[in-house]
Scaffold this motif. Sequence first.
Motif, PDB file in Angstrom:
ATOM      1  N   THR A 484       0.839  -1.192   0.000  1.00 43.28           N
ATOM      2  CA  THR A 484       0.000   0.000   0.000  1.00 43.28           C
ATOM      3  C   THR A 484       0.876   1.244   0.000  1.00 43.28           C
ATOM      4  OG1 THR A 484      -1.661  -1.202   1.267  1.00 43.28           O
ATOM      5  CG2 THR A 484      -1.865   1.199   1.155  1.00 43.28           C
ATOM      6  N   ILE A 768     -10.922   5.357  -7.918  1.00 41.70           N
ATOM      7  CA  ILE A 768     -10.193   4.840  -6.763  1.00 41.70           C
ATOM      8  C   ILE A 768      -8.695   4.931  -7.010  1.00 41.70           C
ATOM      9  CG2 ILE A 768      -9.989   2.418  -7.468  1.00 41.70           C
ATOM     10  CD1 ILE A 768     -10.997   1.729  -4.576  1.00 41.70           C
ATOM     11  N   ARG A 769      -7.914   5.009  -5.924  1.00 41.21           N
ATOM     12  CA  ARG A 769      -6.450   5.068  -5.995  1.00 41.21           C
ATOM     13  C   ARG A 769      -5.853   3.980  -5.107  1.00 41.21           C
ATOM     14  NH1 ARG A 769      -4.730  10.878  -4.145  1.00 41.21           N
ATOM     15  NH2 ARG A 769      -5.921  10.204  -2.340  1.00 41.21           N
ATOM     16  N   ASP A 772      -6.083   4.317  -1.310  1.00 42.29           N
ATOM     17  CA  ASP A 772      -7.392   4.317  -0.643  1.00 42.29           C
ATOM     18  C   ASP A 772      -7.629   3.095   0.235  1.00 42.29           C
ATOM     19  OD1 ASP A 772      -8.292   6.762  -1.661  1.00 42.29           O
ATOM     20  OD2 ASP A 772      -9.022   5.853  -3.507  1.00 42.29           O
ATOM     21  N   GLU A 773      -6.669   2.201   0.352  1.00 43.92           N
ATOM     22  CA  GLU A 773      -6.899   0.992   1.135  1.00 43.92           C
ATOM     23  C   GLU A 773      -7.338   1.278   2.571  1.00 43.92           C
ATOM     24  OE1 GLU A 773      -4.581  -3.021   2.681  1.00 43.92           O
ATOM     25  OE2 GLU A 773      -3.716  -1.850   1.038  1.00 43.92           O
ATOM     26  N   MET A 776     -10.928   2.039   2.630  1.00 45.28           N
ATOM     27  CA  MET A 776     -11.730   0.847   2.368  1.00 45.28           C
ATOM     28  C   MET A 776     -11.906   0.018   3.642  1.00 45.28           C
ATOM     29  SD  MET A 776     -12.710   0.293  -0.922  1.00 45.28           S
ATOM     30  CE  MET A 776     -12.450  -1.384  -1.479  1.00 45.28           C
ATOM     31  N   LEU A 807      -7.764  -6.238  -0.716  1.00 39.36           N
ATOM     32  CA  LEU A 807      -8.003  -4.812  -0.912  1.00 39.36           C
ATOM     33  C   LEU A 807      -7.024  -4.202  -1.915  1.00 39.36           C
ATOM     34  CD1 LEU A 807      -8.981  -3.431   2.606  1.00 39.36           C
ATOM     35  CD2 LEU A 807     -10.443  -4.079   0.690  1.00 39.36           C
ATOM     36  N   ARG A 810      -8.399  -4.493  -5.221  1.00 37.55           N
ATOM     37  CA  ARG A 810      -9.548  -3.635  -5.478  1.00 37.55           C
ATOM     38  C   ARG A 810      -9.200  -2.157  -5.502  1.00 37.55           C
ATOM     39  NH1 ARG A 810     -10.698  -8.323  -4.334  1.00 37.55           N
ATOM     40  NH2 ARG A 810     -12.702  -9.326  -4.703  1.00 37.55           N
ATOM     41  N   CYS A 811      -8.032  -1.800  -4.962  1.00 35.16           N
ATOM     42  CA  CYS A 811      -7.616  -0.397  -4.969  1.00 35.16           C
ATOM     43  C   CYS A 811      -6.578  -0.110  -6.051  1.00 35.16           C
ATOM     44  CB  CYS A 811      -7.041  -0.010  -3.604  1.00 35.16           C
ATOM     45  SG  CYS A 811      -8.224  -0.071  -2.248  1.00 35.16           S
TER      46      CYS A 811
END
Length: 935
Positions: A484, A768-769, A772-773, A776, A807, A810-811
């Motif tokens: 991340t 989304i970036r 952003d985890e 989330m 995540l 998804r990010c």
Amino acid sequence: MPQPQPAPGGSAAQKGQPTTLFDLPFSHPLRVFFAPRSIAVIGATERPGSVGRAVLTNLTTAPFGGSIFPVNLHRSSVLGRRAYPRVTDLPEPVELAVIATPAETVPSVIADCVAAGVEGAIILSAGFRERGPAGQALERQVLEEARRGGLRLLGPNCLGLMNPRIGLNATFASGMALPGQIAFLSQSGALCSAILDWSLQEHIGFSAFVSVGSMLDLGWGELLDYLGDDPHTSCILLYLETVGDARAFLSAARAVARRKPVILLKGGQTPEAIQAAISHTGALAVSQEIFEAACSRCGLLQVESIDELFAMAEVLARQPRPQGPHFTIVTNAGGAGVLAADALAKAGGALTPLSSETRAALDALLPPYWSRQNPVDILGDADPERYAQAIAILSREPASNGLLVILTPQAMSDPTRTAERVVEAVAGSKRPVLASWMGGSSVAVGHEILTRAGIPTFASPDTAARAFCAMWRASKHLQSLYETPSVVDDPEESASRRAQVAGWLTAARQAGHTLLSEPEAKAVLQAYGMPTVETRVALSEDEAVQQAEQLGYPVVLKLLSPTITHKSRIGGVRLALRTAEEVRQAYRAIAEAAERQAGAGQMQGVTVQPMITLEGYELIVGSFCDPQFGPVLLFGSGGRLVEVQRDTALALPPLTTTLARRLLERTRIFAALQQGAAGLPAVDLAALERLLVRFSLLVVEQPLIRECDINPVLAAGGHLLALDARIVLHSSGVPETALPRPAIRPYPSHYIGNWQLPDGTPVTIRPIRPEDEPLMVRFHERLSERSVYLRWLHVLGLSQRIAHERLVDRCFIDYDRELALVAISREEASGTGTETLLGIGRLIKLPGGEEAEFALLIADQVQGQGLGTELLRRLMEIARQEGLQRLQGRMLPENQAMLRICRKLGFQLTYHPEEQLMQATFLLREGSELIKGHP
């Protein structure tokens, strides 16, 4: 608010049914190549030695179960089968055509295929672009005809395609590949033939064997996508010489490499300098380095030989990936261990440091003359039991990331029994285990025992060490995708900055200025948040003195010229000027040097800057445009000797802070920056990462920039300062549609917008970036079980939903394949500016590029307030702008809130009783009132 199913196949997964592409309601567009139900061989003939005869023979003698139709203008039968004059004369439609006619006839043949409703064609014929302009014109005709009917093409000038699992041999090769789980794709048909012959001798099987040829239509990207989803393929091997569509290739490679190994061998690796005009950055880059940077960005593993290609396929398919670079070596011969250690160090690995506990345990086991370090030499009289016990001890070493067991045949050795004990000792290991049984016939049985047990076994220990390092590099690249990154900039502020700088660059380009002045270049850098030294312009000696006195001595004077790019090379830089007289002398000297080197009129004046006295490291940050990959970034040791030191690394933009750190780590100067050296303190690496991220944003957001050098960037402790900057624009003769595009699609900031809840709460809706985890995680922590159930059709536990690996997927998305909008509110009243994620809308493109599925998930506290409708409306607009034709989603019949949103926005709703799901479908037509009315 209730939500629909995000991707097809969810209900099947619930019921324990297969969820491969073939089980989905949308047939994959490439199925007609790999699993056709019927084939026409156009150009089939009985002439001995002809391609048409070889293809028909291969298809009819292999156990392919589909229909096969020979097509020949002049014969009523071929090889005992009824033949037809044209594909339009066949008694039934066919899915795939294999074309083996002269190149000049192919356009008309393709036109016939379109008329007959053929879905795919393999063009074996040669004589296209490889023979120059006439062949290129033929290719254009072929592509025009194919696109008129949506016909997909493999080739031309290829060997064909095999799917050994179903007995499909649509090639003119002399044999049929064995079935297996390796997919092999090659740009060279001749290499395909050689590999096929070798694989039959070595008993290596394939799930697919594809010669791609000239890639007129189908390229690496779509083929990787298909094989990535193929449940019968566990590993993909590529031989390529050109990339083709770089964005499609890297997009597919990144998606597939997360699920299964993708290993490639590239032809044409001779280093040739990229002709990126006159920038330092371009002079330092070579094509192979750019390609390696691209591979590292998406987790591909590049090898150097055909033997290594298949060896790594075996290693990665049969062993876990290492989680670090530390390798433990156990051997009965010191020299063999040294060879392995040398190869390990050269390839970027490291010997595992043995803990005191491990040393003590080995002391108790081994004779007193053992090596007492790694490599662990257990001496030439080691028997199978000593091997097994030493391996058991070393397997418990916490710092180790992998193990190599070496055996040399000596008088006391028992290679066969030792292999059996090694297999027992490493059973269940979660770290990779490799072996090197050195010798010939005496170790052959032991070699076979290890191989059958899934332990890759090499003839030489240095090869095994290089294999481990290759595994670690691939693993490290993939790990980078799962880290991340830190937040660098606010997206809304970034959009404002981007528009401002774009205006400056457009105005300069329209005025005919392709080389920005140093003050203009530094203004661009400052707009992107990069610190620069104060720089003033002086058009005369008097002005230079005046500016120097205002800034304070000592100062630096630099040539200001519209044409001379590297000022120091011609004597256009004067340092440490301490008096007005020195400034005047320097001004005159610069003017004389400019006239001497470039002629009169090439000097506009000088820039005046304070002399920076901080001691630090001189770095370079730069970019240039590559013909295949578009903008490329460079970082390394800078200053006047930058091209002599050649300590640089390349990366593809855009970067995250994690990817920026990986770029830093690939340079020799990184150790000094991290720890300090030569009396200089360590550098603020987090600040340097942010500078690289902002620079990468500049490069991708401003496509008018052709080259950019910041040299040097002074890094002194916690200070970073751009001392000099140079920006070159594409000339006005290059239309905007022809500007190089980034190989990796950058953040789609044009989809950022504002909205508000009914109570007036402002909401930012943006893509989304990766950063952003954390948002989330907090979002999922507040979701009710009901919302979770309606979104995933079953209750999914919080720990599963917020798992880091999940995540990240998804990010950190690929905006070419998927686009997720997040709705964010900011609590300014508290004074903290805390952001809260209120909802997510996701658009997932399906194979073929014309359809997508949507999914929505809204926080419980704002359900029923219109946010779901707004997110879906925006997804519809994005789908239209992305060129999609159909948008759909799936949901439970009880999901009444989602069904109301779909009805409101004009979706057609259909119930599927076999899955007990509702499907919402919207055809994206130009002029739709729903789309036309969207702001």
